[in-house]
Design a protein around this motif. Structure first.
Motif, PDB file in Angstrom:
ATOM      1  N   ILE A 426       0.845  -1.203   0.000  1.00  0.00           N
ATOM      2  CA  ILE A 426       0.000   0.000   0.000  1.00  0.00           C
ATOM      3  C   ILE A 426       0.876   1.247   0.000  1.00  0.00           C
ATOM      4  CG2 ILE A 426      -2.104  -0.976   1.010  1.00  0.00           C
ATOM      5  CD1 ILE A 426      -1.142   0.097   3.736  1.00  0.00           C
ATOM      6  N   MET A 427       2.017   1.132  -0.672  1.00  0.00           N
ATOM      7  CA  MET A 427       2.967   2.248  -0.693  1.00  0.00           C
ATOM      8  C   MET A 427       2.327   3.526  -1.199  1.00  0.00           C
ATOM      9  SD  MET A 427       5.985   3.227   0.043  1.00  0.00           S
ATOM     10  CE  MET A 427       7.181   1.917   0.106  1.00  0.00           C
ATOM     11  N   ASP A 428       1.492   3.427  -2.205  1.00  0.00           N
ATOM     12  CA  ASP A 428       0.887   4.638  -2.743  1.00  0.00           C
ATOM     13  C   ASP A 428       0.034   5.340  -1.684  1.00  0.00           C
ATOM     14  OD1 ASP A 428      -0.729   5.874  -5.590  1.00  0.00           O
ATOM     15  OD2 ASP A 428       1.431   5.606  -5.375  1.00  0.00           O
ATOM     16  N   LEU A 429      -0.718   4.557  -0.927  1.00  0.00           N
ATOM     17  CA  LEU A 429      -1.510   5.145   0.148  1.00  0.00           C
ATOM     18  C   LEU A 429      -0.613   5.808   1.180  1.00  0.00           C
ATOM     19  CD1 LEU A 429      -4.431   5.294   1.527  1.00  0.00           C
ATOM     20  CD2 LEU A 429      -3.510   3.543   3.026  1.00  0.00           C
ATOM     21  N   ARG A 430       0.490   5.138   1.492  1.00  0.00           N
ATOM     22  CA  ARG A 430       1.428   5.671   2.494  1.00  0.00           C
ATOM     23  C   ARG A 430       1.984   7.019   2.049  1.00  0.00           C
ATOM     24  NH1 ARG A 430       5.613   0.977   3.207  1.00  0.00           N
ATOM     25  NH2 ARG A 430       6.898   2.749   3.844  1.00  0.00           N
ATOM     26  N   MET A 431       2.292   7.094   0.765  1.00  0.00           N
ATOM     27  CA  MET A 431       2.845   8.351   0.261  1.00  0.00           C
ATOM     28  C   MET A 431       1.789   9.449   0.298  1.00  0.00           C
ATOM     29  SD  MET A 431       5.999   7.831  -0.236  1.00  0.00           S
ATOM     30  CE  MET A 431       5.931   6.705   1.133  1.00  0.00           C
ATOM     31  N   LYS A 432       0.590   9.101  -0.110  1.00  0.00           N
ATOM     32  CA  LYS A 432      -0.486  10.087  -0.086  1.00  0.00           C
ATOM     33  C   LYS A 432      -0.743  10.540   1.357  1.00  0.00           C
ATOM     34  CE  LYS A 432      -2.153  10.175  -4.468  1.00  0.00           C
ATOM     35  NZ  LYS A 432      -1.208   9.377  -5.173  1.00  0.00           N
ATOM     36  N   GLY A 433      -0.741   9.592   2.279  1.00  0.00           N
ATOM     37  CA  GLY A 433      -0.998   9.919   3.679  1.00  0.00           C
ATOM     38  C   GLY A 433       0.104  10.767   4.292  1.00  0.00           C
ATOM     39  N   GLY A 434       1.310  10.648   3.728  1.00  0.00           N
ATOM     40  CA  GLY A 434       2.436  11.395   4.276  1.00  0.00           C
ATOM     41  C   GLY A 434       2.549  12.814   3.753  1.00  0.00           C
ATOM     42  N   ARG A 435       1.716  13.147   2.776  1.00  0.00           N
ATOM     43  CA  ARG A 435       1.879  14.454   2.118  1.00  0.00           C
ATOM     44  C   ARG A 435       1.727  15.649   3.056  1.00  0.00           C
ATOM     45  NH1 ARG A 435      -1.618  17.448  -1.816  1.00  0.00           N
ATOM     46  NH2 ARG A 435      -0.278  19.228  -2.325  1.00  0.00           N
ATOM     47  N   PRO A 436       0.695  15.684   3.926  1.00  0.00           N
ATOM     48  CA  PRO A 436       0.589  16.858   4.815  1.00  0.00           C
ATOM     49  C   PRO A 436       1.848  17.069   5.653  1.00  0.00           C
ATOM     50  CG  PRO A 436      -1.442  15.600   4.878  1.00  0.00           C
ATOM     51  CD  PRO A 436      -0.469  14.776   4.108  1.00  0.00           C
ATOM     52  N   ARG A 437       2.451  15.982   6.109  1.00  0.00           N
ATOM     53  CA  ARG A 437       3.664  16.116   6.900  1.00  0.00           C
ATOM     54  C   ARG A 437       4.804  16.646   6.024  1.00  0.00           C
ATOM     55  NH1 ARG A 437       4.113  18.015  10.392  1.00  0.00           N
ATOM     56  NH2 ARG A 437       3.602  16.691  12.159  1.00  0.00           N
ATOM     57  N   ALA A 438       4.889  16.153   4.792  1.00  0.00           N
ATOM     58  CA  ALA A 438       5.952  16.586   3.882  1.00  0.00           C
ATOM     59  C   ALA A 438       5.867  18.089   3.611  1.00  0.00           C
ATOM     60  CB  ALA A 438       5.882  15.803   2.580  1.00  0.00           C
ATOM     61  N   GLU A 439       4.659  18.551   3.314  1.00  0.00           N
ATOM     62  CA  GLU A 439       4.506  19.973   2.993  1.00  0.00           C
ATOM     63  C   GLU A 439       4.797  20.842   4.213  1.00  0.00           C
ATOM     64  OE1 GLU A 439       4.397  21.032   0.090  1.00  0.00           O
ATOM     65  OE2 GLU A 439       4.022  19.088  -0.840  1.00  0.00           O
ATOM     66  N   ALA A 440       4.361  20.378   5.375  1.00  0.00           N
ATOM     67  CA  ALA A 440       4.614  21.150   6.598  1.00  0.00           C
ATOM     68  C   ALA A 440       6.113  21.241   6.854  1.00  0.00           C
ATOM     69  CB  ALA A 440       3.906  20.504   7.786  1.00  0.00           C
ATOM     70  N   CYS A 441       6.809  20.131   6.609  1.00  0.00           N
ATOM     71  CA  CYS A 441       8.252  20.113   6.818  1.00  0.00           C
ATOM     72  C   CYS A 441       8.948  21.033   5.823  1.00  0.00           C
ATOM     73  CB  CYS A 441       8.773  18.682   6.689  1.00  0.00           C
ATOM     74  SG  CYS A 441      10.517  18.541   7.069  1.00  0.00           S
ATOM     75  N   ARG A 442       8.503  20.964   4.586  1.00  0.00           N
ATOM     76  CA  ARG A 442       9.117  21.797   3.543  1.00  0.00           C
ATOM     77  C   ARG A 442       9.034  23.263   3.912  1.00  0.00           C
ATOM     78  NH1 ARG A 442       9.077  20.283  -1.794  1.00  0.00           N
ATOM     79  NH2 ARG A 442       7.044  19.259  -1.689  1.00  0.00           N
ATOM     80  N   SER A 443       7.890  23.639   4.506  1.00  0.00           N
ATOM     81  CA  SER A 443       7.666  25.056   4.790  1.00  0.00           C
ATOM     82  C   SER A 443       8.631  25.598   5.841  1.00  0.00           C
ATOM     83  CB  SER A 443       6.217  25.281   5.250  1.00  0.00           C
ATOM     84  OG  SER A 443       6.052  24.823   6.577  1.00  0.00           O
ATOM     85  N   THR A 444       9.338  24.731   6.572  1.00  0.00           N
ATOM     86  CA  THR A 444      10.267  25.234   7.596  1.00  0.00           C
ATOM     87  C   THR A 444      11.660  25.455   7.026  1.00  0.00           C
ATOM     88  OG1 THR A 444      11.025  23.045   8.262  1.00  0.00           O
ATOM     89  CG2 THR A 444       9.078  23.922   9.392  1.00  0.00           C
ATOM     90  N   GLY A 445      11.967  24.805   5.910  1.00  0.00           N
ATOM     91  CA  GLY A 445      13.317  24.895   5.372  1.00  0.00           C
ATOM     92  C   GLY A 445      14.358  24.140   6.187  1.00  0.00           C
ATOM     93  N   ALA A 446      13.898  23.325   7.144  1.00  0.00           N
ATOM     94  CA  ALA A 446      14.845  22.580   7.979  1.00  0.00           C
ATOM     95  C   ALA A 446      15.527  21.488   7.162  1.00  0.00           C
ATOM     96  CB  ALA A 446      14.100  21.961   9.164  1.00  0.00           C
ATOM     97  N   ASN A 447      16.753  21.073   7.590  1.00  0.00           N
ATOM     98  CA  ASN A 447      17.405  19.972   6.885  1.00  0.00           C
ATOM     99  C   ASN A 447      17.482  18.705   7.732  1.00  0.00           C
ATOM    100  OD1 ASN A 447      19.475  20.409   8.686  1.00  0.00           O
ATOM    101  ND2 ASN A 447      20.943  21.169   7.182  1.00  0.00           N
TER     102      ASN A 447
END
Lengths: 487, 253
Positions: A426-447
């Motif tokens: 169910i990798m595709d579902l996992r990726m879709k489910g992870g998107r809000p976290r990814a975008e939130a992380c991106r917005s911080t510019g943290a590495n």
């Protein structure tokens, strides 16, 4: 990856209620969008290992309905939550799996309805008299298929409960639905396989004692090379002060975290050990049914008893912490054979040590990272560990930045793979489910994305890579380890 | 027609009260008797019973958690509930005192009845926009619409109809409060008398009966049920106090 593909969700035109940088727009409904994301089914051998029926019995409908009846009388959460949902929809755009897929059955109230409609049909006046117009439906093969699909697309993260005025916890509905399914021999290969490994070997990854010992020795050599100190990773050491229960993944994938534990105890002068009998924190029984939840958790208590330790410390693992902290005393307790009967989270211990001044820390060792922190769902929403990791990070890192407020702390987004969903089919579902976290992380510019949970550490690197967010995922103890001066 | 009025006015109310009391009582006892086997409070959460009561009280008074889902949903929910509370309280106080409830504040009887009527009219009209908003949201917001059955629209539509008939009565076909008071008092004394012959009043009264008959079998029980929600009513003290599962008590060795 063998996971079938999902289409991208179609977003609504208007901005969602929390329109800000790092937020994901609420999608338009896309019926059955994630219906093809199904976990592999557990077969005979795995079901048997978990004490479950080995195949669907011919009278499964009757058994399932009876089991539902049994569960609603044994669990107040189930009975109340089936009754009081008013369909206000506050939860509807809060689940990361809905936000990622647009599939309406991933809206918490609609997911709960998959079970609720059967409950109404068989157990309520309105449901029996008025059927569909009261929201009631018979239990059929199609309904069971929907249960199997969508109750294994819920990571039991409880985010929905935070936004519901009555705290309706869809995780409780999911747990009940999975228990009903398990009682008629329907479960996933992944979850039952992991539980079987715990029973037969002691941990989720199936690491036997010799391999466990080898790895510990290997890490001891690593630390010696790095620091010049003889920092030990004791195994099955009787009479130690602390029994550390890490997620087994820390010994094999998140070795920086494991090294961190060892250096921490060494610097603080605390004698400790791991147990090859109780070598797993992450309780996958929590994803299956009450019996297995209890049986898996028992090993921790038994392990502590066998080694005669004085207290238990849980490592960086979300589900482990929830079970140990909230359930152990009820399921397998009392723990008062221990000198300190209350299990402690590694972050609680670390904060204590920092405040006491027991650790010599040099922040500059972490000057190469700008850190943001991901609250694992169980750690924050069920385990109450929210401020401790932040205090630790501030003590060892100069550049710490938070993700948007409604994506952290009690409103944290699940990594997308909790609750038994960390499986490739169910990798595709996992990726879709992870998107809000990814975008939130991106917005911080943290590495560097710090998080004290093995599932999150396994899932998030894939998620960040998928969405092209340039960030390293690692533990909180890892950061302490880098800043810790042993001399 | 008079047999209908007889049934509505002198038989139905007793059935309604019985069904309401027994129905809500049954559900309350069911929830009370159903055990909560594990500690599952939502964290961060209060560690003491008084903290738990505090958190629930704040939620009930302010609908705080709905704010996280936007100001419109919060306003629709909170205003509807709060104004409904004032309207129901106004019925109890206003009818029993025949509109003179403000006299203790120094108003004359005339001033008090006018103030009471004004307050009732204002609330009765002001509650309509938030109800319409909620009903409209259910029909137009595709997420909410997807999960809504007929019964979900029915509850709100019923309440709206009750409000509209009440407003009609107040503004266009007023009824003498003394008649209502004596009618209700006679019902309570178990010596029912004919229902006042005001068509709108009969409609309003009948609809209220329908609502009370419907409530114990519906999601409207949420008002009672939310206090049984373990995520909110359990203290976060699993490590401090041993929580026993009543159907899996362990033999303490």
């Amino acid at each position: 990856m063998s996971s079938p593909k999902l289409a991208e969700p179609d977003v609504t035109d208007k901005k969602s209620d929390q329109a800000q940088m790092g937020a994901v727009q609420t999608p338009k409904l896309a019926k059955s969008a994630s219906a093809n994301q199904k976990c592999y089914r557990a077969k005979k051998e795995l079901l048997e290992a978990c004490c479950l029926p080995e195949e669907l019995p011919p009278d499964w409908k009757k058994r399932a309905v009876r089991k539902l009846d049994e569960l609603r009388h044994k669990n107040r959460s189930l009975q109340v939550y089936l009754d009081i949902c008013v369909k206000c929809g506050a939860c509807s755009d809060k689940c990361q799996f809905f936000l990622g897929t647009g599939d309406p059955k991933n809206m918490p109230m609609a997911r709960a309805d998959l079970l609720r409609k059967v409950y109404k049909r068989y157990f309520t006046v309105g449901g029996k008299l008025f059927g569909k117009s009261a929201g009631a439906e018979d239990l059929t093969e199609a309904v069971l298929e929907d249960w199997y699909t969508y109750f294994y697309q819920c990571s039991e993260c409880r985010r929905c409960a935070v936004f519901c005025p009555y705290g309706i916890d869809t995780a409780e509905i999911t747990r009940a639905a999975r228990e009903v399914m398990a009682s008629v021999g329907v479960a996933t290969k992944y979850v039952t396989e992991v539980v079987k490994k715990v029973y037969e070997i002691g941990n989720n990854l199936g690491i036997p004692e010799p391999a466990w010992r080898d790895s510990c020795e290997f890490l001891q050599d690593e630390i010696k090379e790095e620091t010049g100190h003889d920092v030990l990773l004791p195994v099955n050491q009787e009479g130690a002060e602390v029994l550390l229960i890490p997620p087994s993944a820390d010994l094999f994938a998140n070795t920086d975290t494991m090294i961190g534990y060892a250096k921490l105890f060494y610097a603080a002068g605390i004698s400790w050990t791991t147990s090859t009998y109780a070598s797993e924190g992450g309780n996958f029984g929590l994803f299956l049914d009450y019996k297995n939840l209890k049986e898996v958790n028992k090993r921790i208590v038994e392990g502590a008893r066998r080694l005669g330790v004085r207290r238990i410390v849980m490592g960086e693992c979300g589900h482990a912490w929830r079970a140990a902290q909230a359930f152990t005393d009820t399921l397998n307790g009392p723990l008062d054979f221990l000198e300190k009967p209350r299990p402690q989270h590694i972050c609680e211990l670390t904060v204590e040590l920092i405040r006491k001044g027991a650790l010599k820390l040099d922040k500059s060792a972490n000057d190469d990272v700008s850190v943001t922190y991901h609250d694992p769902c169980n750690t924050a929403r069920a385990g109450g560990i929210i401020e401790e990791p932040r205090e630790i990070i501030r003590a060892v890192v100069s550049d710490f930045r938070e993700m948007p407020r409604d994506t952290i702390k009690e409103r944290t987004f699940c990594c997308g793979a909790g609750g038994g969903l960390l499986t490739d089919e169910i990798m595709d579902l996992r990726m879709k489910g992870g998107r809000p976290r990814a975008e939130a992380c991106r917005s911080t510019g943290a590495n560097y994305l710090a998080t004290p949970c093995a599932i999150c550490k396994a899932q998030l690197p894939y998620v960040m890579d998928h969405y092209k967010v340039e960030v390293t995922v690692g533990g909180v103890t890892d950061l302490v380890s880098k800043a810790l001066l042993l001399d | 027609m008079s047999i209908v009025l007889f049934v509505i006015g002198q038989v139905l109310p007793y059935i309604t009260v019985a069904v309401f009391v027994l129905g809500v009582g049954y559900r309350f006892l069911l929830w009370l008797k159903t055990p909560a086997p594990l500690k599952i409070p939502l964290t961060p959460g209060p560690k003491t019973p008084s903290g738990v009561i505090g958190r629930l009280a704040v939620e009930v008074a302010t609908f705080r958690s709905l704010l996280y889902s936007g100001p419109w949903l919060w306003a629709g929910g909170w205003l509807t509930h709060f104004m409904l509370l004032l309207i129901i309280a106004g019925h109890l106080v206003g009818i029993s005192t025949l509109g003179r409830e403000f006299m203790p504040l120094g108003f004359t009887a005339e001033q008090s009845t006018r103030a009471s009527a004004l307050l009732g009219s204002v609330l009765g009209l002001a509650i309509i926009p938030p109800i319409i908003y909620l009903l409209g949201r259910r029909a137009w917001n595709e997420r909410v619409r997807y999960a809504s059955a007929f019964s979900d629209y029915f509850a709100l539509a019923l309440i709206l109809l009750i409000v509209v008939t009440g407003d009609y009565m107040r503004l266009l076909s007023p009824i003498d409060l003394a008649l209502v008071k004596s009618y209700v008092a006679n019902l309570a004394r178990l010596h029912p008398t004919p229902i006042p012959a005001n068509g709108i009043f009969v409609a309003h009264f009948a609809l209220v009966n329908v609502l009370l008959l419907y409530l114990p079998f519906s999601k409207l029980l949420h008002g009672v049920g939310m206090f049984f929600s373990p995520t909110l009513d359990q203290a976060n003290d699993a490590r401090e106090r041993r929580h026993v599962n009543p159907w899996d008590r362990l033999e303490v060795s």
